[in-house]
Design a protein around this motif. Structure first.
Motif, mmCIF file in Angstrom:
data_model
loop_
_atom_site.group_PDB
_atom_site.id
_atom_site.type_symbol
_atom_site.label_atom_id
_atom_site.label_comp_id
_atom_site.label_asym_id
_atom_site.label_seq_id
_atom_site.Cartn_x
_atom_site.Cartn_y
_atom_site.Cartn_z
ATOM 1 N N PRO A 87 0.783 -1.225 0.116
ATOM 2 C CA PRO A 87 0.227 0.242 -0.147
ATOM 3 C C PRO A 87 0.869 1.270 0.015
ATOM 4 O O PRO A 87 1.788 1.148 1.121
ATOM 5 C CB PRO A 87 -1.212 0.208 0.900
ATOM 6 C CG PRO A 87 0.218 -1.121 2.201
ATOM 7 C CD PRO A 87 0.946 -2.164 1.222
ATOM 8 N N ALA A 88 0.057 2.376 -0.592
ATOM 9 C CA ALA A 88 0.999 3.936 -0.392
ATOM 10 C C ALA A 88 -0.111 4.665 -0.511
ATOM 11 O O ALA A 88 0.310 5.807 -1.110
ATOM 12 C CB ALA A 88 2.026 3.261 -2.338
ATOM 13 N N GLY A 89 -0.942 4.121 0.062
ATOM 14 C CA GLY A 89 -2.212 5.555 -0.089
ATOM 15 C C GLY A 89 -3.619 5.169 -0.367
ATOM 16 O O GLY A 89 -3.374 3.994 -0.782
ATOM 17 N N PRO A 90 -4.684 5.568 -0.477
ATOM 18 C CA PRO A 90 -6.089 4.761 -0.783
ATOM 19 C C PRO A 90 -5.884 5.181 -1.991
ATOM 20 O O PRO A 90 -5.265 5.888 -2.672
ATOM 21 C CB PRO A 90 -6.662 6.336 -0.395
ATOM 22 C CG PRO A 90 -5.592 7.106 0.695
ATOM 23 C CD PRO A 90 -4.465 6.670 0.558
ATOM 24 N N GLY A 91 -5.920 4.095 -2.708
ATOM 25 C CA GLY A 91 -5.481 3.417 -3.619
ATOM 26 C C GLY A 91 -4.943 3.280 -4.496
ATOM 27 O O GLY A 91 -4.147 3.329 -5.589
#
Length: 137
Positions: A87-91
């Motif tokens: 994950p690197a942020g939402p979406g």
């Protein structure tokens, strides 16, 4: 006892958004429309996303371009095409790999949900990247 059950049910319902699926999860039709890929949590890597080919336009297609001759006879349906995204942020997911069955090559990759709900899928070699836009299936 009923008020306790009601309170428990309401607290679970209120917590439900915390367990909502990431927007990249689901089944996606590739840009060329020749395959569908189902993206979800990796089976053996907590907190990572993977994607498996669930459908190909031409039934019975094999992994014919795989660099390993022993794998060239395996069907494309069921093949893990993308794996190990962090994950690197939402979406947004980075640090993953994508396998291109047409060339038999694997590339560094990242995923991002676009504002229109489509999925941007990038594959990179060194600093040169190519992107595709996938649609929900």
């Amino acid at each position: 006892m009923r008020p306790v059950l009601l309170a428990a049910a309401l607290s679970i319902a209120a917590a439900a958004p915390a367990f909502a699926a990431d927007p990249v999860e689901g089944e996606w039709l590739t840009q060329a429309g020749t395959a569908k890929v189902k993206i979800g949590p990796c089976p053996s890597r907590d907190g990572r996303m993977c994607g498996v080919i669930t459908w190909v336009r031409t039934a019975g297609m094999k992994d014919a371009e795989n660099p390993d001759p022993q794998l060239r006879g395996r069907p494309l349906v069921g093949l893990m095409m993308i794996h190990n995204f962090k994950p690197a942020g939402p979406g947004k997911w980075t640090g993953g790999k994508i396998y291109d069955p047409q060339s038999g090559k694997t590339y560094d990759s990242k995923l991002r949900i676009n504002t229109d709900g489509t999925l941007k899928v990038e594959g990179c070699v060194l600093v040169v990247c190519q992107a595709q836009t996938w649609k929900r299936s």
